[in-house]
Design a protein around this motif. Structure first.
Motif, PDB file in Angstrom:
ATOM      1  N   ARG A  69       0.794  -1.253  -0.016  1.00  0.00           N
ATOM      2  CA  ARG A  69      -0.160  -0.097  -0.152  1.00  0.00           C
ATOM      3  C   ARG A  69       0.806   1.349   0.016  1.00  0.00           C
ATOM      4  O   ARG A  69       1.825   1.121   0.659  1.00  0.00           O
ATOM      5  N   THR A  70       0.411   2.170  -0.488  1.00  0.00           N
ATOM      6  CA  THR A  70       1.064   3.591  -0.610  1.00  0.00           C
ATOM      7  C   THR A  70      -0.101   4.435  -0.168  1.00  0.00           C
ATOM      8  O   THR A  70      -1.038   4.215   0.194  1.00  0.00           O
ATOM      9  N   GLY A  71       0.548   5.774  -0.095  1.00  0.00           N
ATOM     10  CA  GLY A  71      -0.280   6.833   0.313  1.00  0.00           C
ATOM     11  C   GLY A  71      -0.367   7.080   1.987  1.00  0.00           C
ATOM     12  O   GLY A  71       0.195   5.967   2.801  1.00  0.00           O
ATOM     13  N   PRO A  72      -0.736   8.147   2.516  1.00  0.00           N
ATOM     14  CA  PRO A  72      -0.569   8.301   4.009  1.00  0.00           C
ATOM     15  C   PRO A  72      -1.259   7.292   4.699  1.00  0.00           C
ATOM     16  O   PRO A  72      -2.569   7.079   4.549  1.00  0.00           O
ATOM     17  N   LEU A  73      -0.529   6.863   5.653  1.00  0.00           N
ATOM     18  CA  LEU A  73      -1.205   5.493   6.469  1.00  0.00           C
ATOM     19  C   LEU A  73      -1.680   4.445   5.725  1.00  0.00           C
ATOM     20  O   LEU A  73      -2.361   3.761   6.357  1.00  0.00           O
ATOM     21  N   GLY A  74      -1.234   4.307   4.384  1.00  0.00           N
ATOM     22  CA  GLY A  74      -1.839   3.116   3.534  1.00  0.00           C
ATOM     23  C   GLY A  74      -3.177   3.404   3.258  1.00  0.00           C
ATOM     24  O   GLY A  74      -3.875   2.494   2.719  1.00  0.00           O
ATOM     25  N   LEU A  75      -3.512   4.624   3.315  1.00  0.00           N
ATOM     26  CA  LEU A  75      -5.030   4.871   2.989  1.00  0.00           C
ATOM     27  C   LEU A  75      -5.373   5.616   1.965  1.00  0.00           C
ATOM     28  O   LEU A  75      -4.458   6.419   1.470  1.00  0.00           O
ATOM     29  N   GLY A  76      -6.252   5.263   0.930  1.00  0.00           N
ATOM     30  CA  GLY A  76      -6.477   6.200  -0.003  1.00  0.00           C
ATOM     31  C   GLY A  76      -5.441   6.200  -1.309  1.00  0.00           C
ATOM     32  O   GLY A  76      -5.847   6.398  -2.404  1.00  0.00           O
ATOM     33  N   GLY A  77      -4.375   5.527  -1.022  1.00  0.00           N
ATOM     34  CA  GLY A  77      -3.311   5.498  -2.061  1.00  0.00           C
ATOM     35  C   GLY A  77      -3.601   4.172  -2.993  1.00  0.00           C
ATOM     36  O   GLY A  77      -4.715   3.694  -3.037  1.00  0.00           O
TER      37      GLY A  77
ATOM     38  N   ASP B 228       1.804  -6.933   8.034  1.00  0.00           N
ATOM     39  CA  ASP B 228       1.516  -7.964   7.062  1.00  0.00           C
ATOM     40  C   ASP B 228       0.325  -7.490   6.090  1.00  0.00           C
ATOM     41  O   ASP B 228       0.393  -7.992   5.083  1.00  0.00           O
ATOM     42  N   LYS B 229      -0.092  -6.446   6.549  1.00  0.00           N
ATOM     43  CA  LYS B 229      -1.331  -5.785   5.454  1.00  0.00           C
ATOM     44  C   LYS B 229      -0.407  -4.610   4.595  1.00  0.00           C
ATOM     45  O   LYS B 229      -1.206  -4.013   4.118  1.00  0.00           O
ATOM     46  N   GLY B 230       0.728  -4.455   5.012  1.00  0.00           N
ATOM     47  CA  GLY B 230       1.660  -3.620   4.217  1.00  0.00           C
ATOM     48  C   GLY B 230       1.512  -2.141   4.437  1.00  0.00           C
ATOM     49  O   GLY B 230       1.711  -1.384   3.904  1.00  0.00           O
ATOM     50  N   LEU B 231       1.285  -1.998   5.833  1.00  0.00           N
ATOM     51  CA  LEU B 231       1.201  -0.789   6.548  1.00  0.00           C
ATOM     52  C   LEU B 231       2.448  -0.289   7.384  1.00  0.00           C
ATOM     53  O   LEU B 231       3.146  -1.181   7.741  1.00  0.00           O
ATOM     54  N   LYS B 232       2.747   0.702   7.491  1.00  0.00           N
ATOM     55  CA  LYS B 232       3.801   1.277   8.389  1.00  0.00           C
ATOM     56  C   LYS B 232       3.130   1.407   9.853  1.00  0.00           C
ATOM     57  O   LYS B 232       2.063   1.894   9.903  1.00  0.00           O
ATOM     58  N   VAL B 233       3.914   0.663  10.568  1.00  0.00           N
ATOM     59  CA  VAL B 233       3.527   0.544  11.995  1.00  0.00           C
ATOM     60  C   VAL B 233       4.694   0.947  13.233  1.00  0.00           C
ATOM     61  O   VAL B 233       5.686   0.701  12.826  1.00  0.00           O
TER      62      VAL B 233
END
Lengths: 308, 453
Positions: free
Chosen positions: A29-37, B445-450
């Motif tokens: 995922r891309t985009g801020p926080l993985g949202l919307g991107g 795992d969901k591809g997020l930065k955490v």
């Protein structure tokens, strides 16, 4: 042939290929926080498989269903065989009625059966538990140590009659003259069952056992329905439940796909392994008829060896 | 495409999904889409065109709220151009979300859906929800209770219209408390003392349901925890923070002293305990009134609602359990109309009245009702105006609480770990540690930065 191949490809091959394909991807995922991107599916190699195998809950689920199968399948097949033999030798009256009654539970969908038995297991509501308590037996069907066997009971209740029917069908195909010959030789009913009927329904026993092995690995509805009633069933109680929760609670389709593929592989290995095992034991000596006397405890899978 | 009647193609596929084999069909559809290469990857696709003047459209709405059909009927009778087609979905064990996620993946979700606050972020990860700021939702902000509005705000976007909440309170069997001379607990210390006293009478005050992550989150929320947050580009997770530890320690002590049961709540054995008075209270939410009325009708008149016990006497910290939104899916072709319906549904006084009659929870709208309207089951609570207790609780909810992605997974992990801890005798603190670590990994795992908070 073409219509068959088309259907086969669409309904059978395609989902499998797609599941395998999905199990080799992961989401980025891309985009801020993985949202919307943008959400991209990228190649993951075998990392989903590694993830699944490192998950203690998932592997524990496998061990659990294997223990379950090792106990439940022999019990159920033995029960089905006993019922089939008894019904087969019973006098003509009521046979149809009993056959239908034993088969009836199979007509009840697994979910309904589990709800039904759930009521009989929950303390405070169940007449069974109450009765047990009144005679001083402090039983909890939904406890950690017992719930697996409570599930085994549901499965046995559901499928014993079904398996019995398969066995009866094969029993009906046994030529009458074999029985007559046995009678002339002075064999009693028990001897007929042991030396003629059991060996002759061996293929059906093998078949029902293979079905049961696969069914056991796919155990899903029962733990799913009983889960809210107790603290003893976790989200990865069986491999199938784990894959379901991974896909639909956690929304990780790729890991779920990997888990499903692993499950299919184990089912393959176990059922073909079983077929090989029984094939080797009964095979070389020739037809089922000649194998008589070799395998008394047919449903056990590893019956005793008594030499030719 | 534009030559087709607006919805035919989509309705056909959706009808397949609507069947009982929704999950299987969803997978099969995805399967085919993937193979033939014509599937949508859920990336939002083209910008929706919107409705032309005078064009008649039908929007689909998945919900499970009892009585919501009446509101939908009312809308339909007033808006012939934008018909809402309500499809009821099962809310058992999260089946509705499984279905929604599957439909997003298959590229044919409904236009609108009922989505609870905690799971809004997990739909954002799917890029499943429309950002309503594009369609003018900001202008509606003033109509809703602030903290409920905030539940659907992420970054610059607003992703759902709030519908209702579940401020928490303590339902008690006043008659039994009176008979045994137990005061309704004002603090958690009182609560423990009451638990002991009630236990002496061979009854139980409550159950600590290890699989109820929702309620545990509420307890942590009240104590001042904050499980999710954001730091720049990354999510932060802090399930194992001080306030949550305090809550875990407290309940562990009650469990170890056998002052509370540990059966799951809201299932057969629990209902039986509630009916027979074997369990004398329930830490529930405002929507719990209907649940008690429906399941323990013979105890009518004996129940009261008191505020949730406080950590310090005189404080007024409360929490929320449940509550949901009306969200517009990103695939909707008529998001503007969908939004108009969502706002109307949750703010129009007549609609709110119908929803209250159906028992939908505590309104997220500021106007259009009086607290007294919510006392639908006044007689059951001995004439008490119990909704004012929940209204007060609603005002005391810590508004900074945020939900993160994968809350369903978090609940599952909490449930698995708590039940294991109960069986193995591990400490509840170790549960928090386990869940913290697992949740961080889940988000990765969901591809997020955490980051661990």
């Amino acid at each position: 042939m073409l219509p068959f191949l088309a259907l086969f490809g669409l309904c059978f091959l395609a989902p499998i290929v797609y599941a395998v394909y999905q199990s080799l991807l992961r989401v980025e995922r891309t985009g801020p926080l993985g949202l919307g991107g943008e959400t991209k599916e990228v190649w993951a190699g075998l990392s989903n498989y590694a993830h699944a195998l490192q998950d203690d809950r998932f592997t524990a689920g496998f061990v659990r269903v294997l223990i379950f199968g090792a106990v439940q399948i022999p019990v159920m097949i033995a029960l089905a065989t006993a019922l089939a033999l008894l019904l087969d030798s019973a006098s003509a009256r009521w046979v149809g009625f009993f056959r239908t009654s034993f088969f009836l539970p199979y007509g009840v969908p697994g979910v309904i059966a589990s709800i039904l038995w759930g009521f009989l297991y929950v303390p405070g509501i169940s007449p069974l538990v109450e009765m047990a308590h009144s005679v001083g037996w402090d039983v909890d069907f939904l406890d950690r140590s017992t719930v697996l066997w409570s599930i085994a009971n549901i499965v046995t209740w559901q499928f014993a009659g079904y398996n019995m029917l398969v066995l009866i069908a094969q029993l009906k195909a046994v030529p009458e003259d074999l029985y007559e010959a046995a009678k002339i030789d002075g064999a009693n009913a028990w001897q007929v069952a042991r030396h003629i009927k059991l060996p002759l329904i061996r293929p059906a026993l093998v078949l029902t056992t293979v079905f049961s092995i696969i069914g056991t690995l796919q155990l899903f509805a029962e733990p799913m329905v009983l889960r809210p009633l107790t603290n003893s069933i976790d989200s990865g109680y069986t491999p199938n439940l784990a894959a379901y929760n991974e896909a639909f609670t956690s929304n990780n389709q790729h890991i779920a796909a990997a888990e499903a593929v692993l499950l299919a592989l184990v089912a393959c290995v176990l059922s073909f392994g079983f077929l090989r095992l029984v094939g080797q034991r009964g095979g070389p000596e020739g037809g089922a008829g000649r194998a008589s006397g070799r395998r008394g405890g047919a449903p056990r899978g590893g019956g005793e060896e008594s030499g030719p | 495409m534009s030559a087709n009647p607006p919805n035919d193609h989509r309705t056909g596929r959706r009808a397949v999904l609507g069947g009982s084999a929704a999950v299987a069909a969803g997978l099969a559809l995805t399967g085919m889409a993937g193979l033939t290469g014509c599937g949508s990857d859920g990336d939002g696709g083209d910008e929706p065109k919107g409705r032309k003047e005078g064009e008649k459209v039908t929007l689909t709405f998945w919900s499970w709220v009892p009585g919501i059909d009446k509101s939908v009927d009312l809308w339909n009778s007033r808006n012939p151009d934008v018909r809402i087609k309500l499809e009821k979905v099962s809310a058992v064990n999260g089946a509705q979300y499984a279905k929604m996620h599957a439909s997003i993946k298959a590229g044919n979700p409904p236009d609108l859906g009922q989505i609870e606050y905690p799971v809004v972020p997990s739909f954002l990860l799917d890029n499943g929800l429309a950002d309503l700021t594009k369609y003018g939702v900001r202008a509606q902000q003033g109509k809703f209770v602030g903290w409920q509005w905030q539940q659907s705000v992420f970054g610059e976007g607003v992703y759902a219209v709030p519908q209702a909440s579940g401020p928490m309170g303590l339902f008690i069997r006043q008659d039994l408390f009176d008979r045994w001379e137990v005061e309704p607990p004002a603090t958690w210390d009182d609560y423990a003392a009451a638990a002991k006293e009630i236990r002496r009478r061979d009854a139980w005050i409550e159950t600590f349901s290890p699989t109820n992550g929702n309620r545990f989150a509420g307890l942590a929320w009240q104590a001042g925890a904050s499980w999710f947050g954001t730091a720049g580009d990354a999510w932060t997770v802090s399930v194992d923070d001080e306030p949550t530890r305090k809550v875990a320690d407290y309940w562990e002590a009650l469990v170890r002293q056998k002052l509370v049961k540990t059966i799951p709540d809201r299932q057969n054995a629990w209902y039986k305990d509630i009916q027979t008075g074997a369990m004398t209270s329930w830490l529930g939410a405002s929507w719990g009134d209907a649940l008690l009325v429906g399941n323990a009708p013979r105890t009518a008149g004996k129940w009261r609602v008191v505020p949730m016990p406080q950590w310090k006497k005189g404080e007024a910290a409360y929490a929320n359990w449940g509550g949901s939104t009306t969200a517009v899916f990103a695939h909707s072709r008529y998001p503007k109309d969908a939004l108009a319906f969502a706002v109307w549904l949750n703010t129009d006084p007549e609609s709110i009245k119908l929803l209250i009659e159906g028992g939908y929870g505590f309104p997220a709208a500021k106007g259009g009702y009086r607290t007294a309207d919510l006392d639908v089951h006044k007689d059951f609570f001995g004439g008490q105006e119990y909704s004012s207790v929940f209204a007060e609780a609603g005002r005391g909810v810590d508004t900074s609480w945020k939900w993160g992605p994968a809350v369903d997974t978090l609940y599952q992990r909490l449930g698995d770990s708590f039940t294991e801890a109960l069986a193995e005798g591990d400490s509840f603190r170790s549960v928090l540690k386990t869940v913290q670590r697992a949740t961080v990994q889940d988000l990765k795992d969901k591809g997020l930065k955490v980051e661990s908070g």
